[in-house]
Scaffold this active site. Structure first.
Site, PDB file in Angstrom:
ATOM      1  N   ASP A 101      -1.926   0.096  -4.352  1.00 17.58           N
ATOM      2  CA  ASP A 101      -2.658   0.678  -4.267  1.00 17.58           C
ATOM      3  C   ASP A 101      -3.674   0.690  -3.138  1.00 17.58           C
ATOM      4  O   ASP A 101      -3.093   1.628  -1.888  1.00 17.58           O
ATOM      5  CB  ASP A 101      -3.527   1.366  -5.235  1.00 17.58           C
ATOM      6  CG  ASP A 101      -4.332   0.051  -5.622  1.00 17.58           C
ATOM      7  OD1 ASP A 101      -4.234  -1.422  -4.351  1.00 17.58           O
ATOM      8  OD2 ASP A 101      -5.354   0.350  -5.858  1.00 17.58           O
ATOM      9  N   ASP A 104      -5.845  -4.958   1.615  1.00 19.41           N
ATOM     10  CA  ASP A 104      -7.259  -4.842   2.889  1.00 19.41           C
ATOM     11  C   ASP A 104      -7.201  -5.864   3.595  1.00 19.41           C
ATOM     12  O   ASP A 104      -6.579  -6.259   4.613  1.00 19.41           O
ATOM     13  CB  ASP A 104      -8.519  -4.458   1.128  1.00 19.41           C
ATOM     14  CG  ASP A 104      -9.933  -3.978   1.763  1.00 19.41           C
ATOM     15  OD1 ASP A 104      -9.844  -4.500   3.592  1.00 19.41           O
ATOM     16  OD2 ASP A 104     -10.687  -4.545   1.724  1.00 19.41           O
ATOM     17  N   PHE A 153     -14.310   2.497   2.404  1.00 16.73           N
ATOM     18  CA  PHE A 153     -13.862   2.412   0.853  1.00 16.73           C
ATOM     19  C   PHE A 153     -13.219   3.442   0.456  1.00 16.73           C
ATOM     20  O   PHE A 153     -14.167   4.511   0.418  1.00 16.73           O
ATOM     21  CB  PHE A 153     -14.966   2.051  -0.200  1.00 16.73           C
ATOM     22  CG  PHE A 153     -15.005   1.384  -0.455  1.00 16.73           C
ATOM     23  CD1 PHE A 153     -14.782   0.305  -1.473  1.00 16.73           C
ATOM     24  CD2 PHE A 153     -15.705   2.334  -2.085  1.00 16.73           C
ATOM     25  CE1 PHE A 153     -14.344   0.323  -3.353  1.00 16.73           C
ATOM     26  CE2 PHE A 153     -15.207   2.428  -3.496  1.00 16.73           C
ATOM     27  CZ  PHE A 153     -14.638   1.157  -3.928  1.00 16.73           C
TER      28      PHE A 153
HETATM   29  P1  5GP Z   1      -7.308  -7.937  -0.777  1.00 13.98           P
HETATM   30  O1  5GP Z   1      -7.331  -8.382  -1.676  1.00 13.98           O
HETATM   31  O2  5GP Z   1      -6.559  -6.452  -0.073  1.00 13.98           O
HETATM   32  O3  5GP Z   1      -8.881  -7.532  -0.041  1.00 13.98           O
HETATM   33  O4  5GP Z   1      -7.627  -6.747  -2.268  1.00 13.98           O
HETATM   34  C1  5GP Z   1      -6.561  -5.353  -3.020  1.00 13.98           C
HETATM   35  C2  5GP Z   1      -7.426  -5.588  -3.885  1.00 13.98           C
HETATM   36  O5  5GP Z   1      -8.753  -4.933  -3.396  1.00 13.98           O
HETATM   37  C3  5GP Z   1      -6.825  -3.559  -3.715  1.00 13.98           C
HETATM   38  O6  5GP Z   1      -5.852  -3.763  -4.843  1.00 13.98           O
HETATM   39  C4  5GP Z   1      -7.716  -2.936  -4.456  1.00 13.98           C
HETATM   40  O7  5GP Z   1      -8.051  -2.977  -5.943  1.00 13.98           O
HETATM   41  C5  5GP Z   1      -9.412  -3.301  -4.092  1.00 13.98           C
HETATM   42  N1  5GP Z   1      -9.502  -2.286  -2.688  1.00 13.98           N
HETATM   43  C6  5GP Z   1      -9.265  -2.622  -1.595  1.00 13.98           C
HETATM   44  N2  5GP Z   1     -10.143  -2.243  -0.901  1.00 13.98           N
HETATM   45  C7  5GP Z   1     -10.413  -0.305  -1.420  1.00 13.98           C
HETATM   46  C8  5GP Z   1     -10.802   0.655  -1.668  1.00 13.98           C
HETATM   47  O8  5GP Z   1     -11.568   0.592  -0.354  1.00 13.98           O
HETATM   48  N3  5GP Z   1     -11.184   0.877  -2.358  1.00 13.98           N
HETATM   49  C9  5GP Z   1     -11.164   0.473  -3.571  1.00 13.98           C
HETATM   50  N4  5GP Z   1     -11.050   1.124  -4.769  1.00 13.98           N
HETATM   51  N5  5GP Z   1     -10.724  -1.068  -4.175  1.00 13.98           N
HETATM   52  C10 5GP Z   1      -9.659  -1.646  -2.738  1.00 13.98           C
END
Ligand code: 5GP
Length: 175
Positions: A101, A104, A153
């Protein structure tokens, strides 16, 4: 504007924009994998809507399977990837496309990519609906990206705020 639990969110990416972009991504994937039978690894829960809209626009013979990772609590990434569940499938010598999805910090995806490579696939690429380039903490190649967004977010279209909001048909950003 919508309220979810204690927070207010404003419209950010419309249903129409999302669908147009998914159609474009599907066309690219269909072209790139026309001689392959790829395996789509869908990262639950957040990617379920994006994945279903994407794969139904890809008229290739393909396999679709689901995995689960968890690294997030409420609105901040913990950077800690828990166990990856469901990756027991035989992926040897297959072309893998991970459907996510949002990327980040990239910590989840880079660990996931490493785990998938342990299964000796032929190739591993990523299709993500959203990407926050400014938040990236590790270099990562994202072959198919829906939208690059700022460090905000977001909820909707599969993404939740404390498990609420996944069913929204467009994307909203925290006000
Ligand atoms: P990362 O490891 O890249 O920091 O995080 C990935 C996961 O964090 C994504 O699969 C998602 O579930 C969650 N995530 C990151 N940013 C957002 C955001 O803006 N909104 C939501 N709802 N989930 C996020």
């Amino acid at each position: 504007m919508i309220n979810i639990l204690d927070k207010t969110f404003v419209p950010f990416i419309s249903k129409e924009e999302i669908e147009t972009r998914i159609t474009e991504l599907a066309a690219s994937i269909s072209r790139d994998y026309k001689d392959s039978c790829p395996v789509f690894l869908v990262v639950l829960n957040g990617a379920f809507l994006f994945a279903s809209e994407l794969v139904k626009r890809i008229p290739l013979s393909c396999e679709i399977t689901f995995i689960r990772v968890s690294s997030y609590s409420k609105t901040e990434s913990t950077g800690e990837v828990k166990e990856i569940i469901g990756i027991d499938k035989n992926l040897a010598n297959r072309d893998i496309i991970i459907i996510e999805d949002i990327v980040d910090t990239g910590l989840t995806m880079s660990q996931l990519i490493s785990k998938v490579w342990e299964k000796s696939p032929k190739s591993v690429e990523v299709a993500t609906l959203l990407h926050k380039p400014e938040s990236l903490k590790t270099p990562i190649e994202l072959r198919y990206t829906g939208f690059k967004i700022g460090n905000k977010f977001v909820v909707g279209y599969g993404l939740d705020y404390d498990e609420i909001g996944r069913n929204l048909d467009s994307i909203y950003a925290l006000e």
